[in-house]
Design a protein around this motif. Structure first.
Motif, PDB file in Angstrom:
ATOM      1  N   ARG A  25     -57.679  -1.648  53.034  1.00  0.00           N
ATOM      2  CA  ARG A  25     -58.080  -2.984  53.497  1.00  0.00           C
ATOM      3  C   ARG A  25     -58.996  -3.604  52.455  1.00  0.00           C
ATOM      4  O   ARG A  25     -60.004  -2.995  52.063  1.00  0.00           O
ATOM      5  CB  ARG A  25     -58.795  -2.912  54.843  1.00  0.00           C
ATOM      6  CG  ARG A  25     -59.250  -4.294  55.353  1.00  0.00           C
ATOM      7  CD  ARG A  25     -59.817  -4.217  56.764  1.00  0.00           C
ATOM      8  NE  ARG A  25     -60.321  -5.489  57.224  1.00  0.00           N
ATOM      9  CZ  ARG A  25     -59.574  -6.481  57.711  1.00  0.00           C
ATOM     10  NH1 ARG A  25     -58.269  -6.331  57.785  1.00  0.00           N
ATOM     11  NH2 ARG A  25     -60.107  -7.607  58.107  1.00  0.00           N
ATOM     12  N   VAL A  26     -58.642  -4.810  52.008  1.00  0.00           N
ATOM     13  CA  VAL A  26     -59.475  -5.533  51.057  1.00  0.00           C
ATOM     14  C   VAL A  26     -60.563  -6.258  51.848  1.00  0.00           C
ATOM     15  O   VAL A  26     -60.291  -7.190  52.600  1.00  0.00           O
ATOM     16  CB  VAL A  26     -58.649  -6.532  50.224  1.00  0.00           C
ATOM     17  CG1 VAL A  26     -59.531  -7.230  49.203  1.00  0.00           C
ATOM     18  CG2 VAL A  26     -57.487  -5.825  49.534  1.00  0.00           C
ATOM     19  N   THR A  43     -65.132  -6.671  43.722  1.00  0.00           N
ATOM     20  CA  THR A  43     -64.335  -6.587  44.940  1.00  0.00           C
ATOM     21  C   THR A  43     -64.835  -5.416  45.780  1.00  0.00           C
ATOM     22  O   THR A  43     -65.540  -4.524  45.282  1.00  0.00           O
ATOM     23  CB  THR A  43     -62.843  -6.383  44.630  1.00  0.00           C
ATOM     24  OG1 THR A  43     -62.657  -5.105  44.027  1.00  0.00           O
ATOM     25  CG2 THR A  43     -62.330  -7.460  43.686  1.00  0.00           C
ATOM     26  N   ALA A  44     -64.461  -5.409  47.048  1.00  0.00           N
ATOM     27  CA  ALA A  44     -64.783  -4.300  47.946  1.00  0.00           C
ATOM     28  C   ALA A  44     -63.518  -3.909  48.699  1.00  0.00           C
ATOM     29  O   ALA A  44     -62.873  -4.775  49.299  1.00  0.00           O
ATOM     30  CB  ALA A  44     -65.893  -4.695  48.913  1.00  0.00           C
ATOM     31  N   VAL A  45     -63.167  -2.637  48.633  1.00  0.00           N
ATOM     32  CA  VAL A  45     -61.924  -2.147  49.226  1.00  0.00           C
ATOM     33  C   VAL A  45     -62.222  -0.929  50.094  1.00  0.00           C
ATOM     34  O   VAL A  45     -62.923  -0.003  49.667  1.00  0.00           O
ATOM     35  CB  VAL A  45     -60.906  -1.767  48.119  1.00  0.00           C
ATOM     36  CG1 VAL A  45     -59.632  -1.229  48.738  1.00  0.00           C
ATOM     37  CG2 VAL A  45     -60.607  -2.965  47.241  1.00  0.00           C
ATOM     38  N   GLU A  46     -61.676  -0.951  51.292  1.00  0.00           N
ATOM     39  CA  GLU A  46     -61.830   0.173  52.210  1.00  0.00           C
ATOM     40  C   GLU A  46     -60.553   1.008  52.179  1.00  0.00           C
ATOM     41  O   GLU A  46     -59.466   0.490  52.451  1.00  0.00           O
ATOM     42  CB  GLU A  46     -62.093  -0.344  53.629  1.00  0.00           C
ATOM     43  CG  GLU A  46     -62.673   0.678  54.566  1.00  0.00           C
ATOM     44  CD  GLU A  46     -63.031   0.061  55.913  1.00  0.00           C
ATOM     45  OE1 GLU A  46     -62.091  -0.176  56.698  1.00  0.00           O
ATOM     46  OE2 GLU A  46     -64.224  -0.201  56.144  1.00  0.00           O
ATOM     47  N   LEU A  51     -65.568   2.899  51.931  1.00  0.00           N
ATOM     48  CA  LEU A  51     -65.734   1.659  51.182  1.00  0.00           C
ATOM     49  C   LEU A  51     -65.958   1.940  49.692  1.00  0.00           C
ATOM     50  O   LEU A  51     -66.760   2.795  49.311  1.00  0.00           O
ATOM     51  CB  LEU A  51     -66.920   0.864  51.729  1.00  0.00           C
ATOM     52  CG  LEU A  51     -67.077  -0.572  51.225  1.00  0.00           C
ATOM     53  CD1 LEU A  51     -65.902  -1.425  51.669  1.00  0.00           C
ATOM     54  CD2 LEU A  51     -68.387  -1.177  51.733  1.00  0.00           C
ATOM     55  N   HIS A  52     -65.232   1.199  48.853  1.00  0.00           N
ATOM     56  CA  HIS A  52     -65.365   1.298  47.401  1.00  0.00           C
ATOM     57  C   HIS A  52     -65.578  -0.108  46.842  1.00  0.00           C
ATOM     58  O   HIS A  52     -64.914  -1.052  47.268  1.00  0.00           O
ATOM     59  CB  HIS A  52     -64.105   1.896  46.767  1.00  0.00           C
ATOM     60  CG  HIS A  52     -63.735   3.240  47.320  1.00  0.00           C
ATOM     61  ND1 HIS A  52     -64.081   4.424  46.704  1.00  0.00           N
ATOM     62  CD2 HIS A  52     -63.048   3.589  48.439  1.00  0.00           C
ATOM     63  CE1 HIS A  52     -63.628   5.446  47.405  1.00  0.00           C
ATOM     64  NE2 HIS A  52     -62.992   4.967  48.466  1.00  0.00           N
ATOM     65  N   LEU A  81     -58.832  -0.501  42.736  1.00  0.00           N
ATOM     66  CA  LEU A  81     -57.500  -0.663  43.309  1.00  0.00           C
ATOM     67  C   LEU A  81     -56.573  -1.312  42.282  1.00  0.00           C
ATOM     68  O   LEU A  81     -56.950  -2.266  41.605  1.00  0.00           O
ATOM     69  CB  LEU A  81     -57.546  -1.529  44.576  1.00  0.00           C
ATOM     70  CG  LEU A  81     -56.243  -1.624  45.383  1.00  0.00           C
ATOM     71  CD1 LEU A  81     -55.882  -0.266  45.983  1.00  0.00           C
ATOM     72  CD2 LEU A  81     -56.355  -2.668  46.483  1.00  0.00           C
ATOM     73  N   HIS A  82     -55.366  -0.784  42.195  1.00  0.00           N
ATOM     74  CA  HIS A  82     -54.326  -1.332  41.324  1.00  0.00           C
ATOM     75  C   HIS A  82     -53.251  -1.925  42.228  1.00  0.00           C
ATOM     76  O   HIS A  82     -52.648  -1.209  43.040  1.00  0.00           O
ATOM     77  CB  HIS A  82     -53.739  -0.214  40.451  1.00  0.00           C
ATOM     78  CG  HIS A  82     -52.752  -0.696  39.435  1.00  0.00           C
ATOM     79  ND1 HIS A  82     -51.683   0.072  39.000  1.00  0.00           N
ATOM     80  CD2 HIS A  82     -52.663  -1.873  38.744  1.00  0.00           C
ATOM     81  CE1 HIS A  82     -50.998  -0.600  38.095  1.00  0.00           C
ATOM     82  NE2 HIS A  82     -51.570  -1.782  37.925  1.00  0.00           N
TER      83      HIS A  82
END
Length: 430
Positions: A25-26, A43-46, A51-52, A81-82
């Motif tokens: 999830r973005v 950016t923050a990505v779960e 969370l990253h 994330l790619h």
């Protein structure tokens, strides 16, 4: 760049499954990177609930990570994330120069095609279709109801598109991107959208004195050549822009590979993107009033009057940064652009909220010039008849034709033979 713009606007969604089966999830889409390196920063990505935060990279396919040298470039070591848009036949790994594997998601083809407005078939020949006969035998009131339904449906589709972007960026940034997209018209729609995404209106509002120079500078229009080739009265205006731009240039000037892809050939002088930028700069200075009129106290007629009255001391009498003073004053934004802005972005919001006044105004808006798609759609449905002419008079009729064209003509690959629309018409009449 088109894919990047769709991603940043939230049109591809925020929930995915990684290629190794994890839920992604973005949470935060970050902001555009003006320099070399990953496409988006902060950016923050779960990923599976963890969370990253860090940069994010978009590529056409997984193999591009290696082909573009990201695997050996330390600037990509923090990528979280790619995102790719096409699956490769062979296996590829997204690894950094530190040998860390980067999670990868592939945007589903159906999601991508919907966001890009791409049907199964790109073109449909201009000739009467199998729907011509059933439509010809229908009473006018039934055809009217059909067309109104198609126009309403198209408005709902546009309202859903707005909801996705508002969910990601908020109402003000959605409005900013949509007015920029409108100012770009067909040739520079993408270019204007990219510029608006890279320069959020909330940031520009915090730099009111520099906002206009930032817009022109980030767009790539402030060069030494432009000053040297400008008319004397234009140099005074350019000098003022440069005095602001040189102080913030390092923060906003894109590297060559991220330059805005303007299309300048074949553009009428009055529609030159430099004049469109001036309109955006003028709107930024009056953003609170513009936002209020568009979102909180929307009145279609009053908004037309307000936008038609926008002026700029230089651009109301100049076509470009190099041109001489025009013989008479010109509108910063013409009536056709204002109508297009309302039809495609503001009125769908009002119609989705079921506001009768908006629908009444919508039905009165005269038709713009007949586009190629509208021309083909009307010919397929109505042939060379008077009814065809009658359904080309209003803007909402064009929207209805575009929706039918997209939902049926462009989805059928059998030249009408297997299109379900004629049979649906027969059932609907019954």
């Amino acid at each position: 760049m088109h894919l990047q713009a769709l991603w940043f606007a939230g049109q591809l969604g925020r929930d995915f499954v990684s290629t190794d089966g994890r839920a992604v999830r973005v949470v935060q889409f970050g902001h555009w990177n003006h320099s070399a390196g990953p496409d988006f920063l902060h950016t923050a990505v779960e990923i599976d609930g963890e969370l990253h935060s860090g940069p994010l990279e978009l590529d056409h396919r997984a193999s591009d990570w290696e082909a573009h040298g990201h695997a050996v470039n330390p600037a990509f070591n923090e990528v979280v994330l790619h995102v790719v848009f096409a699956a490769d036949h062979s296996s590829h790994y997204t690894r950094t120069s530190e040998h860390r594997e980067v999670p990868r998601v592939c945007v589903p083809a159906e999601v991508l095609r919907e966001a890009m407005g791409l049907p199964l078939l790109e073109v449909a020949d201009a000739h009467p279709g199998r729907c011509f006969n059933p439509l010809g035998s229908m009473e006018t009131r039934h055809v009217d109801a059909l067309m109104l339904g198609a126009a309403r449906h198209r408005a709902m589709v546009k309202a859903r598109r707005r909801k996705r972007t508002v969910d990601v960026l908020g109402e003000d940034e959605w409005l900013w991107q949509m007015i920029a997209e409108t100012m770009g018209y067909r040739p520079n729609k993408l270019a204007m959208t990219l510029l608006a995404q890279r320069l959020p209106v909330q940031m520009l509002q915090k730099k009111p004195a520099e906002a206009e120079s930032i817009l022109f500078g980030a767009a790539g229009f402030l060069s030494a050549e432009s000053y040297q080739q400008a008319a004397p009265e234009s140099r005074d205006y350019l000098r003022g822009l440069w005095q602001s731009w040189w102080q913030v240039r390092d923060d906003f000037e894109p590297v060559p590979e991220r330059a805005i892809p303007w299309k300048l050939s074949g553009i009428r002088p009055v529609n030159h993107p430099q004049r469109r930028l001036a309109c955006l700069a003028t709107i930024v200075r009056q953003w609170s009033e513009f936002s209020r009129r568009c979102l909180r106290e929307f009145n279609a007629v009053e908004l037309v009057d307000w936008m038609s009255g926008l002026k700029h001391p230089y651009w109301s009498v100049h076509y470009t940064l190099k041109s001489k003073r025009a013989a008479k004053e010109m509108a910063l934004v013409g009536a056709d652009r204002i109508r297009d802005f309302q039809i495609n972005h503001l009125l769908p919001v009002q119609l989705a909220a079921d506001r009768p006044a908006a629908w009444e105004f919508y039905q009165k808006i005269p038709a713009p010039a007949v586009s190629e798609k509208v021309d083909k759609a009307s010919l397929r449905l109505f042939g060379e008849t008077d009814r065809r002419k009658n359904y080309l008079k209003k803007a909402w009729q064009h929207q209805a034709l575009l929706q039918i064209y997209q939902d049926f003509c462009l989805r059928d690959v059998t030249d009408c033979q297997s299109c379900p629309f004629p049979e649906q018409l027969a059932q609907w009449r019954g």
